[in-house]
Design an enzyme around this catalytic site. Sequence first.
Site, PDB file in Angstrom:
ATOM      1  N   ILE A  15     -92.291 -74.975  13.156  1.00 38.20           N
ATOM      2  CA  ILE A  15     -91.271 -75.975  12.835  1.00 38.20           C
ATOM      3  C   ILE A  15     -91.257 -76.129  11.323  1.00 38.20           C
ATOM      4  O   ILE A  15     -92.288 -76.408  10.710  1.00 38.20           O
ATOM      5  CB  ILE A  15     -91.585 -77.325  13.508  1.00 38.20           C
ATOM      6  N   PHE A  16     -90.082 -75.950  10.705  1.00 37.97           N
ATOM      7  CA  PHE A  16     -89.972 -76.018   9.250  1.00 37.97           C
ATOM      8  C   PHE A  16     -89.498 -77.393   8.811  1.00 37.97           C
ATOM      9  O   PHE A  16     -88.476 -77.893   9.275  1.00 37.97           O
ATOM     10  CB  PHE A  16     -88.997 -74.957   8.741  1.00 37.97           C
ATOM     11  N   GLY A  17     -90.257 -78.000   7.897  1.00 41.70           N
ATOM     12  CA  GLY A  17     -89.887 -79.289   7.327  1.00 41.70           C
ATOM     13  C   GLY A  17     -89.548 -79.145   5.860  1.00 41.70           C
ATOM     14  O   GLY A  17     -90.260 -78.462   5.121  1.00 41.70           O
ATOM     15  N   TYR A  18     -88.476 -79.790   5.430  1.00 41.78           N
ATOM     16  CA  TYR A  18     -88.038 -79.706   4.034  1.00 41.78           C
ATOM     17  C   TYR A  18     -87.757 -81.085   3.449  1.00 41.78           C
ATOM     18  O   TYR A  18     -87.378 -81.207   2.284  1.00 41.78           O
ATOM     19  CB  TYR A  18     -86.784 -78.830   3.926  1.00 41.78           C
ATOM     20  N   GLY A  19     -87.951 -82.126   4.248  1.00 40.15           N
ATOM     21  CA  GLY A  19     -87.765 -83.507   3.803  1.00 40.15           C
ATOM     22  C   GLY A  19     -89.046 -84.274   4.066  1.00 40.15           C
ATOM     23  O   GLY A  19     -90.126 -83.856   3.661  1.00 40.15           O
ATOM     24  N   SER A  20     -88.949 -85.371   4.808  1.00 34.15           N
ATOM     25  CA  SER A  20     -90.132 -86.198   5.048  1.00 34.15           C
ATOM     26  C   SER A  20     -91.195 -85.490   5.887  1.00 34.15           C
ATOM     27  O   SER A  20     -92.369 -85.871   5.832  1.00 34.15           O
ATOM     28  CB  SER A  20     -89.733 -87.517   5.714  1.00 34.15           C
ATOM     29  N   GLU A  95     -84.993 -86.778  14.774  1.00 32.93           N
ATOM     30  CA  GLU A  95     -83.980 -86.008  14.054  1.00 32.93           C
ATOM     31  C   GLU A  95     -82.620 -85.970  14.742  1.00 32.93           C
ATOM     32  O   GLU A  95     -81.595 -86.006  14.081  1.00 32.93           O
ATOM     33  CB  GLU A  95     -84.468 -84.565  13.838  1.00 32.93           C
TER      34      GLU A  95
END
Length: 196
Positions: A15-20, A95
């Site tokens: 799972i890719f996270g780019y914010g919080s 989300e």
Amino acid sequence: MKPQDIIAGKSSLWIFGYGSLVWKPDFKYTRSEVGYVKGYKRRFWHGDNFHRGNNELPGRVVTLIEDDDACTWGVAFKVTGAQVEEALKYLNVREMVRGGYVAKLVDFYADGESRSPVQALLYIATVDNPLYLGPASPEEIGTRIAVSRGKTGHNLEYLLRLAEFMRKSCPHVEDHHLFSVEAAALSVVAHLLMAQ
């Protein structure tokens, strides 16, 4: 597409996270890697009326905008076994239900690794979402962030933690949009403090 459809029959998932998610995943994972996805740029173009804002004054949080020449840095989390279902259940609420994001599978490239990319799930806000705020100047975005607050906390915390992650974990990457919004928000905060 629903995340459950994307990963049907799989016993593990990235799972890719780019914010919080880069500092607060709030789900169990087996391991994490800093890296990037290609074809997207990170922008504070999405509204948040729950975590970092409210209905009267939605905060601004990041989404990804398609751009063939861009790449976005963040963190990929590997979930396995029971973690897959638990993570997807949590992220579906965070989300998709509250945030208005859709799920996609993309190639994730780990930093400094010569191995092949792995498929990772990510969440993107779409332009047809009622919370989508769209483009604005760094000053306009920074001003909104400086004064917005939601159930999870101040919108400024979200911005500063994301900028801190980039400086510490990806010091070789210059995220112009992120850092210009950060500078604008800090300028607004300084003016507000001086006015008191």
